[in-house]
Write a protein that holds these residues in place. Structure first.
Motif, PDB file in Angstrom:
ATOM      1  N   ARG A  43       0.834  -1.210   0.000  1.00 25.19           N
ATOM      2  CA  ARG A  43       0.000   0.000   0.000  1.00 25.19           C
ATOM      3  C   ARG A  43       0.866   1.258   0.000  1.00 25.19           C
ATOM      4  O   ARG A  43       1.911   1.296   0.631  1.00 25.19           O
ATOM      5  CB  ARG A  43      -0.895  -0.015   1.244  1.00 25.19           C
ATOM      6  CG  ARG A  43      -1.800   1.175   1.423  1.00 25.19           C
ATOM      7  CD  ARG A  43      -2.626   1.027   2.695  1.00 25.19           C
ATOM      8  NE  ARG A  43      -3.586  -0.061   2.594  1.00 25.19           N
ATOM      9  CZ  ARG A  43      -4.333  -0.505   3.609  1.00 25.19           C
ATOM     10  NH1 ARG A  43      -4.201   0.037   4.806  1.00 25.19           N
ATOM     11  NH2 ARG A  43      -5.187  -1.493   3.426  1.00 25.19           N
ATOM     12  N   ILE A  44       0.407   2.274  -0.720  1.00 23.95           N
ATOM     13  CA  ILE A  44       0.992   3.618  -0.641  1.00 23.95           C
ATOM     14  C   ILE A  44      -0.087   4.570  -0.169  1.00 23.95           C
ATOM     15  O   ILE A  44      -1.204   4.581  -0.706  1.00 23.95           O
ATOM     16  CB  ILE A  44       1.557   4.074  -1.991  1.00 23.95           C
ATOM     17  CG1 ILE A  44       2.800   3.244  -2.358  1.00 23.95           C
ATOM     18  CG2 ILE A  44       1.925   5.565  -1.951  1.00 23.95           C
ATOM     19  CD1 ILE A  44       3.395   3.592  -3.702  1.00 23.95           C
ATOM     20  N   ASP A  46      -0.633   8.569   0.376  1.00 27.82           N
ATOM     21  CA  ASP A  46      -0.093   9.893   0.059  1.00 27.82           C
ATOM     22  C   ASP A  46      -0.825  10.938   0.897  1.00 27.82           C
ATOM     23  O   ASP A  46      -1.997  11.242   0.640  1.00 27.82           O
ATOM     24  CB  ASP A  46      -0.248  10.181  -1.428  1.00 27.82           C
ATOM     25  CG  ASP A  46       0.474  11.452  -1.860  1.00 27.82           C
ATOM     26  OD1 ASP A  46       1.161  12.060  -1.023  1.00 27.82           O
ATOM     27  OD2 ASP A  46       0.343  11.830  -3.042  1.00 27.82           O
ATOM     28  N   SER A  49      -2.285  14.864  -0.710  1.00 28.09           N
ATOM     29  CA  SER A  49      -2.146  14.389  -2.087  1.00 28.09           C
ATOM     30  C   SER A  49      -2.537  15.400  -3.150  1.00 28.09           C
ATOM     31  O   SER A  49      -2.222  15.226  -4.329  1.00 28.09           O
ATOM     32  CB  SER A  49      -2.989  13.114  -2.274  1.00 28.09           C
ATOM     33  OG  SER A  49      -2.734  12.515  -3.504  1.00 28.09           O
ATOM     34  N   ILE A  55       0.535  10.437  -6.838  1.00 28.25           N
ATOM     35  CA  ILE A  55       0.160   9.048  -6.560  1.00 28.25           C
ATOM     36  C   ILE A  55      -0.254   8.309  -7.838  1.00 28.25           C
ATOM     37  O   ILE A  55      -0.004   7.114  -7.988  1.00 28.25           O
ATOM     38  CB  ILE A  55      -0.935   8.976  -5.473  1.00 28.25           C
ATOM     39  CG1 ILE A  55      -0.969   7.560  -4.881  1.00 28.25           C
ATOM     40  CG2 ILE A  55      -2.308   9.398  -6.010  1.00 28.25           C
ATOM     41  CD1 ILE A  55      -1.754   7.450  -3.593  1.00 28.25           C
ATOM     42  N   HIS A  56      -0.808   9.038  -8.800  1.00 27.00           N
ATOM     43  CA  HIS A  56      -1.155   8.379 -10.064  1.00 27.00           C
ATOM     44  C   HIS A  56       0.090   8.058 -10.893  1.00 27.00           C
ATOM     45  O   HIS A  56       0.105   7.065 -11.631  1.00 27.00           O
ATOM     46  CB  HIS A  56      -2.152   9.223 -10.858  1.00 27.00           C
ATOM     47  CG  HIS A  56      -3.567   9.002 -10.433  1.00 27.00           C
ATOM     48  ND1 HIS A  56      -4.200   9.824  -9.527  1.00 27.00           N
ATOM     49  CD2 HIS A  56      -4.460   8.025 -10.745  1.00 27.00           C
ATOM     50  CE1 HIS A  56      -5.425   9.375  -9.314  1.00 27.00           C
ATOM     51  NE2 HIS A  56      -5.605   8.284 -10.031  1.00 27.00           N
ATOM     52  N   LEU A  59       1.115   4.829  -9.439  1.00 28.65           N
ATOM     53  CA  LEU A  59       0.198   3.781  -9.885  1.00 28.65           C
ATOM     54  C   LEU A  59       0.556   3.315 -11.297  1.00 28.65           C
ATOM     55  O   LEU A  59       0.565   2.111 -11.589  1.00 28.65           O
ATOM     56  CB  LEU A  59      -1.244   4.296  -9.825  1.00 28.65           C
ATOM     57  CG  LEU A  59      -2.381   3.312 -10.139  1.00 28.65           C
ATOM     58  CD1 LEU A  59      -3.667   3.785  -9.463  1.00 28.65           C
ATOM     59  CD2 LEU A  59      -2.651   3.172 -11.640  1.00 28.65           C
ATOM     60  N   GLU A  66      -2.280  -1.261  -3.477  1.00 27.91           N
ATOM     61  CA  GLU A  66      -3.363  -0.364  -3.095  1.00 27.91           C
ATOM     62  C   GLU A  66      -2.823   1.066  -2.975  1.00 27.91           C
ATOM     63  O   GLU A  66      -1.668   1.270  -2.577  1.00 27.91           O
ATOM     64  CB  GLU A  66      -3.972  -0.774  -1.748  1.00 27.91           C
ATOM     65  CG  GLU A  66      -4.600  -2.158  -1.741  1.00 27.91           C
ATOM     66  CD  GLU A  66      -5.118  -2.523  -0.351  1.00 27.91           C
ATOM     67  OE1 GLU A  66      -4.982  -1.686   0.580  1.00 27.91           O
ATOM     68  OE2 GLU A  66      -5.637  -3.635  -0.194  1.00 27.91           O
ATOM     69  N   TYR A  67      -3.700   2.041  -3.278  1.00 27.01           N
ATOM     70  CA  TYR A  67      -3.284   3.447  -3.267  1.00 27.01           C
ATOM     71  C   TYR A  67      -4.341   4.292  -2.550  1.00 27.01           C
ATOM     72  O   TYR A  67      -5.531   4.196  -2.868  1.00 27.01           O
ATOM     73  CB  TYR A  67      -3.112   3.973  -4.693  1.00 27.01           C
ATOM     74  CG  TYR A  67      -2.081   3.230  -5.510  1.00 27.01           C
ATOM     75  CD1 TYR A  67      -0.769   3.700  -5.625  1.00 27.01           C
ATOM     76  CD2 TYR A  67      -2.420   2.051  -6.167  1.00 27.01           C
ATOM     77  CE1 TYR A  67       0.170   3.017  -6.375  1.00 27.01           C
ATOM     78  CE2 TYR A  67      -1.480   1.353  -6.919  1.00 27.01           C
ATOM     79  CZ  TYR A  67      -0.194   1.847  -7.012  1.00 27.01           C
ATOM     80  OH  TYR A  67       0.739   1.160  -7.759  1.00 27.01           O
ATOM     81  N   VAL A  91      -7.247   4.438  -7.122  1.00 24.46           N
ATOM     82  CA  VAL A  91      -6.895   5.298  -5.983  1.00 24.46           C
ATOM     83  C   VAL A  91      -8.144   5.593  -5.156  1.00 24.46           C
ATOM     84  O   VAL A  91      -9.196   5.945  -5.697  1.00 24.46           O
ATOM     85  CB  VAL A  91      -6.262   6.623  -6.463  1.00 24.46           C
ATOM     86  CG1 VAL A  91      -6.077   7.588  -5.285  1.00 24.46           C
ATOM     87  CG2 VAL A  91      -4.921   6.351  -7.140  1.00 24.46           C
ATOM     88  N   THR A 110       3.275  -0.762   4.237  1.00 27.49           N
ATOM     89  CA  THR A 110       2.831   0.522   3.689  1.00 27.49           C
ATOM     90  C   THR A 110       3.985   1.517   3.547  1.00 27.49           C
ATOM     91  O   THR A 110       4.871   1.596   4.398  1.00 27.49           O
ATOM     92  CB  THR A 110       1.738   1.137   4.592  1.00 27.49           C
ATOM     93  OG1 THR A 110       0.646   0.214   4.695  1.00 27.49           O
ATOM     94  CG2 THR A 110       1.228   2.454   4.024  1.00 27.49           C
TER      95      THR A 110
END
Length: 252
Positions: A43-44, A46, A49, A55-56, A59, A66-67, A91, A110
């Motif tokens: 998992r990340i 942010d 964000s 975050i994309h 991805l 998981e985001y 996300v 994470t």
């Protein structure tokens, strides 16, 4: 996170992304690829964000399973717009760390991102205390450097302070983070900011009103990419060069 970023959400086609955003994203990806973290991690998360650009980008390169994007400025309307802008990606958007901890299992491996967030809080411990029990996980913190460069532009962006690298290290160590890597980046921007400060010339361009044009944008991206490569090369030679931002990669 700069709240002004949300002004452009409904006008993505005409929006020109600031080179700082692109370069900042590239810096993060470089650092993550140099770590011993095994990707894709579970998992990340942010924190701060914004428009979910960073975050994309992670991805797209499969850094996690998981985001989660967290920002106090998220409203149901903003979340719906973000989902539409990003084609309903995987996300998940949340408005607070409280909401994250109340509704999601925290036992997964994470990586927490906290980039350009701590300077926006009057008391950094409000965020750091949320992360006290996250043992065994990873944390990437980045903040603007050097309080003597604090200006009206920082006030415009909602900053309470800037940090030296030792100050960031001390803050994180006091809050029981173990520092794995640290440093500065963007020496060129540090020089430019110092010149602006010495001439009492304030920046008028924020992240959401960049109108530099393609040539200027590409040129700045090239300069910052070269700047970063030089700083990283010197770091491998144990030569530290200061920059406009500093970072710490941590675990607990």
């Amino acid at each position: 996170m700069d709240i002004s970023e949300f002004n452009r959400l409904s006008d993505q086609k005409n929006y020109q992304r600031h080179p700082w955003e692109t370069s900042r994203k590239n810096v993060l990806k470089y650092f993550l690829n140099q770590t011993n973290i095994k990707f894709p991690i579970d998992r990340i998360v942010d924190i701060g964000s914004g428009d979910a650009f960073v975050i994309h980008s992670l991805l797209e390169h499969n850094f996690a399973t998981e985001y989660y994007a967290i920002d106090t400025a998220y409203t149901p309307e903003i979340i719906n717009q973000l989902k539409a802008n990003n084609k309903n990606s995987q996300v998940q958007y949340l408005s607070s760390l409280d909401e994250y901890y109340a509704n999601h299992d925290t036992q997964k491996n994470t990586l927490f991102l906290c980039m350009d967030v701590l300077e926006h809080t009057e008391n950094e411990k409000i965020i750091l205390d949320f992360l006290q029990n996250e043992t065994g996980n990873y944390f990437f913190f980045a903040v603007p450097s050097f309080q003597n460069l604090f200006s009206n532009h920082d006030v415009l962006l909602g900053h309470y302070r800037r940090y030296s690298l030792p100050e960031l290290e001390n803050l994180l160590s006091r809050n029981h983070f173990k520092i794995l890597d640290k440093g500065y980046y963007f020496f060129t921007l540090l020089i430019l900011r110092w010149l602006e400060k010495s001439r009492k010339k304030e920046q008028k361009e924020s992240i959401d009103n960049w109108e530099g044009g393609k040539f200027k944008t590409d040129l700045i991206n090239f300069v910052l990419k070269t700047d970063f490569k030089i700083i990283m090369l010197l770091k491998k030679l144990n030569i530290q060069i200061n920059g406009l931002s500093c970072y710490c990669l941590c675990t607990k």
